[in-house]
Design an enzyme around this catalytic site. Sequence first.
Site, PDB file in Angstrom:
ATOM      1  CD  GLU A 108      40.756   9.679  56.460  1.00  0.00           C
ATOM      2  OE1 GLU A 108      40.105  10.744  56.620  1.00  0.00           O
ATOM      3  OE2 GLU A 108      41.835   9.623  55.843  1.00  0.00           O
ATOM      4  CD  GLU A 167      44.035  10.520  52.971  1.00  0.00           C
ATOM      5  OE1 GLU A 167      43.220   9.775  52.408  1.00  0.00           O
ATOM      6  OE2 GLU A 167      43.821  11.738  53.107  1.00  0.00           O
ATOM      7  CD  GLU A 168      43.185  15.236  53.005  1.00  0.00           C
ATOM      8  OE1 GLU A 168      42.691  15.004  51.891  1.00  0.00           O
ATOM      9  OE2 GLU A 168      42.529  15.220  54.060  1.00  0.00           O
ATOM     10  CG  HIS A 191      45.462  11.983  56.794  1.00  0.00           C
ATOM     11  ND1 HIS A 191      45.202  13.334  56.690  1.00  0.00           N
ATOM     12  CD2 HIS A 191      44.270  11.371  56.576  1.00  0.00           C
ATOM     13  CE1 HIS A 191      43.925  13.521  56.411  1.00  0.00           C
ATOM     14  NE2 HIS A 191      43.322  12.341  56.337  1.00  0.00           N
ATOM     15  CG  ASP A 236      48.439  14.805  54.658  1.00  0.00           C
ATOM     16  OD1 ASP A 236      47.998  13.891  55.378  1.00  0.00           O
ATOM     17  OD2 ASP A 236      48.329  14.789  53.413  1.00  0.00           O
ATOM     18  CG  HIS A 289      38.468  18.234  52.179  1.00  0.00           C
ATOM     19  ND1 HIS A 289      38.963  17.627  51.055  1.00  0.00           N
ATOM     20  CD2 HIS A 289      38.981  17.540  53.215  1.00  0.00           C
ATOM     21  CE1 HIS A 289      39.713  16.594  51.397  1.00  0.00           C
ATOM     22  NE2 HIS A 289      39.738  16.524  52.718  1.00  0.00           N
ATOM     23  CG  ASP A 320      39.904  14.727  56.312  1.00  0.00           C
ATOM     24  OD1 ASP A 320      40.584  13.760  56.686  1.00  0.00           O
ATOM     25  OD2 ASP A 320      39.726  15.003  55.126  1.00  0.00           O
TER      26      ASP A 320
HETATM   27 ZN   LIG Z   1      41.275  12.303  55.694  1.00  0.00          ZN
END
Ligand SMILES: [Zn+2]
Length: 385
Positions: free
Chosen positions: A169, A140-141, A72, A74, A358, A105
């Site tokens: 991931e 995805e997030e 992903h 995003d 994150h 990520d």
């Molecule tokens: Zn991820």
Amino acid sequence: MNYDAISITRDLVRCPSVTPADAGALGVLENLLKAAGFEVHRVTFGEPGTADIDNLYARIGDSAPHISFAGHTDVVPAGDEAAWSHGAFSGEVRDGFLYGRGAVDMKGGIACSLAAVLQYLADHGGKPKGSISFLITGDEEDISVNGTIKLLQWVAARGEKLDHCVLGEPSNVEVLGDCIKVGRRGSQSGTLVVDGVQGHVAYPHRAANPVPDISRLIVALSEEPLDHGSAQFQASNLEFTSVDVGNTASNVIPAQARAKFNIRFNDNHNHETLRALVDERLAKACGNRIRARIDWQPSNSNVFVTKPGAFTDLAVSAIEEVTGRKPELSTSGGTSDARFISSYCPVIEFGLVGQTMHQVDERTPVSDLEKLTKIYRGVLDRYFA
Ligand SMILES: [Zn+2]
């Protein structure tokens, strides 16, 4: 052409693709893939009440075996941008680290897989022995409804079949090479609702207080184990996360009490059998006196596991060759798009180290980007050997 994972990661990080925005991220991939001879499809999915999302599917080769790299583009929001040591969307390299939201990520993971594939093709006359594809989403997030789940259906509707998939991931916990994710527990949320009878605290015989009753039920449902684990999973777990009465008065017995919980479950269960088990235990704990029910939330997070075999072996071997570590085959942690992919083909998750994902100052060692590219290259060499 640019085969370098570091510059591809930097170009991706410089696109502030906070879900649902694409901000040019898929375009970075599209240009490189087209130049390498891939057939590239940009597909937009949407449904009422959700933002339209851009996705990308690209394939080279038309024979089996077909290995797909999924991911992903995003990212989650930057948070307090002023707190970052280097710009959240700068992709700056300092002291051996590449900084920016998505560095681990998982724009870095995508960049490494792309760099590895471009190198592989350059070394093999521009064609794989079978097929290689990229399955990349921008959803995805957040709610994950206009991304991988629909892109997989779209690919299947074209009559294409994936044989194996690597999802990039950030699977490693402490250091590159320590962990491959081969499965995930399923997730199921619910709300326990207990009905009482409202009344004055001075006249409890005219009321029925749901507060002591919900306490009893919470204890009953929490205490009894759901299982004792399975060959590849830890034990399932039911965890209460909040208890809500919403009562602002101290002289009123409330009419209802509610408690939210989430269950992370292993391959002893599926959603239906799990709900039935918990409903049955609740009925037993209520007896004839307590009036309670569970409102189950819809969930698309089912349990899955890719059994150890030739595909996991070749990944382990490629990782060992580059890092000197023998990775654990793990089923711990939260959910990912692998739960959707697992309905179509065996999938493993292996990418960068997840420590800073994150967070403010999300970053990856540049040396990890180089090593991960070598690992993916090792996977390709073994896969098409
Ligand atoms: Zn991820």
